[in-house]
Scaffold this motif. Sequence first.
Motif, mmCIF file in Angstrom:
data_model
loop_
_atom_site.group_PDB
_atom_site.id
_atom_site.type_symbol
_atom_site.label_atom_id
_atom_site.label_comp_id
_atom_site.label_asym_id
_atom_site.label_seq_id
_atom_site.Cartn_x
_atom_site.Cartn_y
_atom_site.Cartn_z
ATOM 1 N N PHE A 1 -19.543 46.411 17.942
ATOM 2 C CA PHE A 1 -18.071 46.005 18.499
ATOM 3 C C PHE A 1 -17.107 46.763 17.508
ATOM 4 O O PHE A 1 -16.195 47.566 18.433
ATOM 5 C CB PHE A 1 -18.121 44.524 19.178
ATOM 6 C CG PHE A 1 -17.462 43.986 18.401
ATOM 7 C CD1 PHE A 1 -16.385 43.993 17.407
ATOM 8 C CD2 PHE A 1 -18.694 43.084 17.081
ATOM 9 C CE1 PHE A 1 -15.789 42.966 16.401
ATOM 10 C CE2 PHE A 1 -18.244 42.067 16.599
ATOM 11 C CZ PHE A 1 -17.040 42.005 16.096
ATOM 12 N N ALA A 2 -16.627 46.531 17.091
ATOM 13 C CA ALA A 2 -15.617 47.550 15.982
ATOM 14 C C ALA A 2 -15.649 48.739 15.995
ATOM 15 O O ALA A 2 -14.876 48.759 16.182
ATOM 16 C CB ALA A 2 -15.663 47.053 14.715
ATOM 17 N N CYS A 3 -16.636 49.567 16.729
ATOM 18 C CA CYS A 3 -16.342 50.900 16.569
ATOM 19 C C CYS A 3 -16.027 51.119 17.697
ATOM 20 O O CYS A 3 -16.051 52.078 18.227
ATOM 21 C CB CYS A 3 -18.025 51.519 15.948
ATOM 22 S SG CYS A 3 -17.958 51.224 14.280
ATOM 23 N N ILE B 1 -21.873 49.937 28.492
ATOM 24 C CA ILE B 1 -22.194 48.555 27.946
ATOM 25 C C ILE B 1 -23.192 49.548 26.471
ATOM 26 O O ILE B 1 -23.293 49.485 26.147
ATOM 27 C CB ILE B 1 -23.631 48.204 28.623
ATOM 28 C CG1 ILE B 1 -23.161 48.054 30.613
ATOM 29 C CG2 ILE B 1 -23.619 46.546 28.147
ATOM 30 C CD1 ILE B 1 -24.564 47.747 31.164
ATOM 31 N N GLY B 2 -22.745 48.436 25.257
ATOM 32 C CA GLY B 2 -22.788 48.468 23.872
ATOM 33 C C GLY B 2 -22.044 49.925 23.527
ATOM 34 O O GLY B 2 -23.082 50.399 23.178
ATOM 35 N N GLY C 1 -20.438 43.077 24.227
ATOM 36 C CA GLY C 1 -20.358 41.798 23.505
ATOM 37 C C GLY C 1 -20.028 41.420 22.009
ATOM 38 O O GLY C 1 -19.881 42.159 21.422
ATOM 39 N N ARG C 2 -19.430 39.927 21.821
ATOM 40 C CA ARG C 2 -18.569 39.765 20.871
ATOM 41 C C ARG C 2 -19.785 40.337 19.859
ATOM 42 O O ARG C 2 -19.342 40.030 18.878
ATOM 43 C CB ARG C 2 -18.413 38.226 21.473
ATOM 44 C CG ARG C 2 -17.598 37.544 20.286
ATOM 45 C CD ARG C 2 -15.986 38.225 20.282
ATOM 46 N NE ARG C 2 -15.202 37.757 21.157
ATOM 47 C CZ ARG C 2 -14.214 38.764 20.866
ATOM 48 N NH1 ARG C 2 -13.298 39.555 20.007
ATOM 49 N NH2 ARG C 2 -12.932 38.023 22.067
ATOM 50 N N TYR C 3 -20.876 39.603 19.869
ATOM 51 C CA TYR C 3 -21.829 39.787 18.529
ATOM 52 C C TYR C 3 -22.762 40.839 18.336
ATOM 53 O O TYR C 3 -23.408 40.668 17.887
ATOM 54 C CB TYR C 3 -22.741 38.356 18.789
ATOM 55 C CG TYR C 3 -21.875 37.164 18.146
ATOM 56 C CD1 TYR C 3 -21.274 36.520 17.312
ATOM 57 C CD2 TYR C 3 -21.560 36.236 20.345
ATOM 58 C CE1 TYR C 3 -20.399 35.457 17.478
ATOM 59 C CE2 TYR C 3 -20.538 35.098 19.842
ATOM 60 C CZ TYR C 3 -20.470 34.962 19.018
ATOM 61 O OH TYR C 3 -19.422 33.429 18.782
#
Length: 345
Positions: free
Chosen positions: A294-296, A162-163, A286-288
């Motif tokens: 999230f890109a990584c 998660i994350g 999470g989208r934000y």
Amino acid sequence: MKAHDFCLYLSKPEMIGCISMVSAMINKGKNVKLKSESLMIGGAEQWIHYNEAHLHEPLILFLHGGPGVVQVPMLTRYCQPLYENFLLVHWDQRGAGRSYHFFDKTDLTVPLLVNDGVELARVLCQKFKKNKVILLGHSWGTALGVLMCNASPGLFHKYIGIGQVGNWLKGEHISYHYTRDQALERKQYVAVKILDKIGPPPYRNIVELLIQRTLLIRFGGGMYSGKSALNMIPEYVLWGKSSFLRIPQVTAGSWYSTASLWEQCLAIDLNLLAPELQVPVCFITGRYDYQIPFACAEEYFNNLVAPEKQWYWFENSAHTPFIEETDKFNRLVVNEILSDRNRFL
């Protein structure tokens, strides 16, 4: 800007949110009651917390974030379905929570914690008569979890992040520039001035890191709702008397762990350290999320070679989907990701 001025700048919205969360939590109900006990892991006393009523269910080992941020109160408050369907064990990692000892000056290293985690997984299998463990990690715990799977894949049924961490330093740069861009967009020029003064990562000290994180959370990149780290304090206050009395220990352990491990965290790039895993993996994102961007996580997921890969977006969350979209998170884990219960016994 002086620390006092920074606190005044943040205080009003953060404290209002804190009071609101207290009210919401009181109405939400009581936490799951857990048994806490210490084990000798890696030659040190380390603590675990679990629900004794579900010893015969599949075993999940939860790896908290931070480094050093124990999350027992949040799990018991927001993830009750996991406790009802699994033997969920929260581990206070070496140097964190009840595993932090004020006079212990042991040098914390990433390899040491990876070895602790692998040893603990073996001990839990023996203690609870399980063949393997399901790993569930959040934030820093996702780096630890991947490295544990890489070190001893035969111990683990599945890994859930998660994350998810990928290239940590790259993520810190994304996080910093997102925070500054948001400050400009919202015309929060005091925040812009603060961020310009500390400059992009690597930060010179933990205080600068905490300043950036506090602003990030305020602008929705840590929690999409804009809640702050202060909003988590009521979780500990309302969790129970023993937890409340341990707040100084929890706080000191978090500071000690972060200060000890942060430079090592910045050197973590899982694309290089664990490009292939022999364990099925699942990323919940999470989208934000701009705390561990999230890109990584996407980059690592796309590069990763694994026997099975699953990716789930949470469209109304940042770094804490299990808090921000609680019902969706619990349904997903119980009914889809871990639905084949016999497979994990």
